[in-house]
Design an enzyme around this catalytic site. Sequence first.
Site, mmCIF file in Angstrom:
data_model
loop_
_atom_site.group_PDB
_atom_site.id
_atom_site.type_symbol
_atom_site.label_atom_id
_atom_site.label_comp_id
_atom_site.label_asym_id
_atom_site.label_seq_id
_atom_site.Cartn_x
_atom_site.Cartn_y
_atom_site.Cartn_z
ATOM 1 N N ASP A 12 7.256 7.193 33.104
ATOM 2 C CA ASP A 12 7.442 6.777 31.703
ATOM 3 C C ASP A 12 6.139 6.545 30.918
ATOM 4 O O ASP A 12 6.016 5.513 30.222
ATOM 5 C CB ASP A 12 8.299 5.500 31.649
ATOM 6 C CG ASP A 12 9.710 5.699 32.188
ATOM 7 O OD1 ASP A 12 10.028 6.815 32.628
ATOM 8 O OD2 ASP A 12 10.482 4.722 32.180
ATOM 9 N N LYS A 110 15.929 10.079 32.234
ATOM 10 C CA LYS A 110 16.843 9.034 32.734
ATOM 11 C C LYS A 110 17.197 8.101 31.600
ATOM 12 O O LYS A 110 16.457 7.997 30.619
ATOM 13 C CB LYS A 110 16.191 8.264 33.883
ATOM 14 C CG LYS A 110 14.910 7.576 33.455
ATOM 15 C CD LYS A 110 14.176 6.974 34.629
ATOM 16 C CE LYS A 110 12.922 6.275 34.164
ATOM 17 N NZ LYS A 110 13.149 5.152 33.257
ATOM 18 N N CYS A 155 10.387 -0.075 35.505
ATOM 19 C CA CYS A 155 10.703 1.261 36.006
ATOM 20 C C CYS A 155 9.900 1.644 37.239
ATOM 21 O O CYS A 155 10.420 2.320 38.132
ATOM 22 C CB CYS A 155 10.568 2.283 34.881
ATOM 23 S SG CYS A 155 11.877 2.059 33.641
HETATM 24 C C1 VGL Z 1 11.278 0.529 30.876
HETATM 25 C C2 VGL Z 1 12.357 -1.224 29.881
HETATM 26 C C3 VGL Z 1 13.272 -0.372 29.303
HETATM 27 C C4 VGL Z 1 10.158 1.001 31.745
HETATM 28 C C5 VGL Z 1 12.187 1.408 30.325
HETATM 29 O O1 VGL Z 1 9.769 2.184 31.655
HETATM 30 O O2 VGL Z 1 9.643 0.171 32.547
HETATM 31 N N1 VGL Z 1 11.379 -0.777 30.666
HETATM 32 N N2 VGL Z 1 13.176 0.946 29.539
#
Ligand code: VGL
Length: 202
Positions: A12, A110, A155
Amino acid sequence: MQAPDHALIVIDVQNDFCPGGALAVAEGDAVVAPINALLGEFAVRVLTQDWHPADHASFADNHPGAAPFSVTQMPYGPQVLWPRHCVQGTAGSDFHPGLRTDPADLVIRKGFRPEIDSYSAFFENDRTTPTGLEGYLRSRGVTRLTLAGLATDFCVAYSALDAARLGFAVSVRLDACRAIDLDGSLATALAEMRAAGVTLLG
Ligand code: VGL
Ligand code: ZN
């Protein structure tokens, strides 16, 4: 160069998790340079991308009266309600412009089901609905994983814990990760990863 059964999973590294983004992680962009260097060292390279529809259940503004960063109960357990982030096709969902995306063999998205969040690269937050990444890695003969990216305590940690549970040998490059750290979540995540046998490096 790492062995051919060793994959790098980059979690991410997207604009919304970097400074100026909708769910900015402090120093989130500091992971870009070390990850770009790591991409040259692994034979198997996977990027994940948080990829939510506008009506996603993890967005606080889809729950009237709920504050961002509050916790709600979902059918699969407690869920933090986040500021709206990484909406499919928006600039916030793009990878950080400095990230070397060309070396990636696979980009796995995702969090695209409206009713369930997905922190982990392997399973949705019910911990049972698979993303397909396990099958991809196994069919390429991968047994070892190195993880880096955002955010350490959500994540990255969920991915590391699932990977360890699936039987992969897992390392996390903390120098190439940054955390949200919500109510002690970083300390909890580090302790859980250690207890699961995840090697914390950097
Ligand atoms: C994430 C919160 C919501 C992350 C993704 O990538 O850690 N955290 N969505
Ligand atoms: Zn998300």
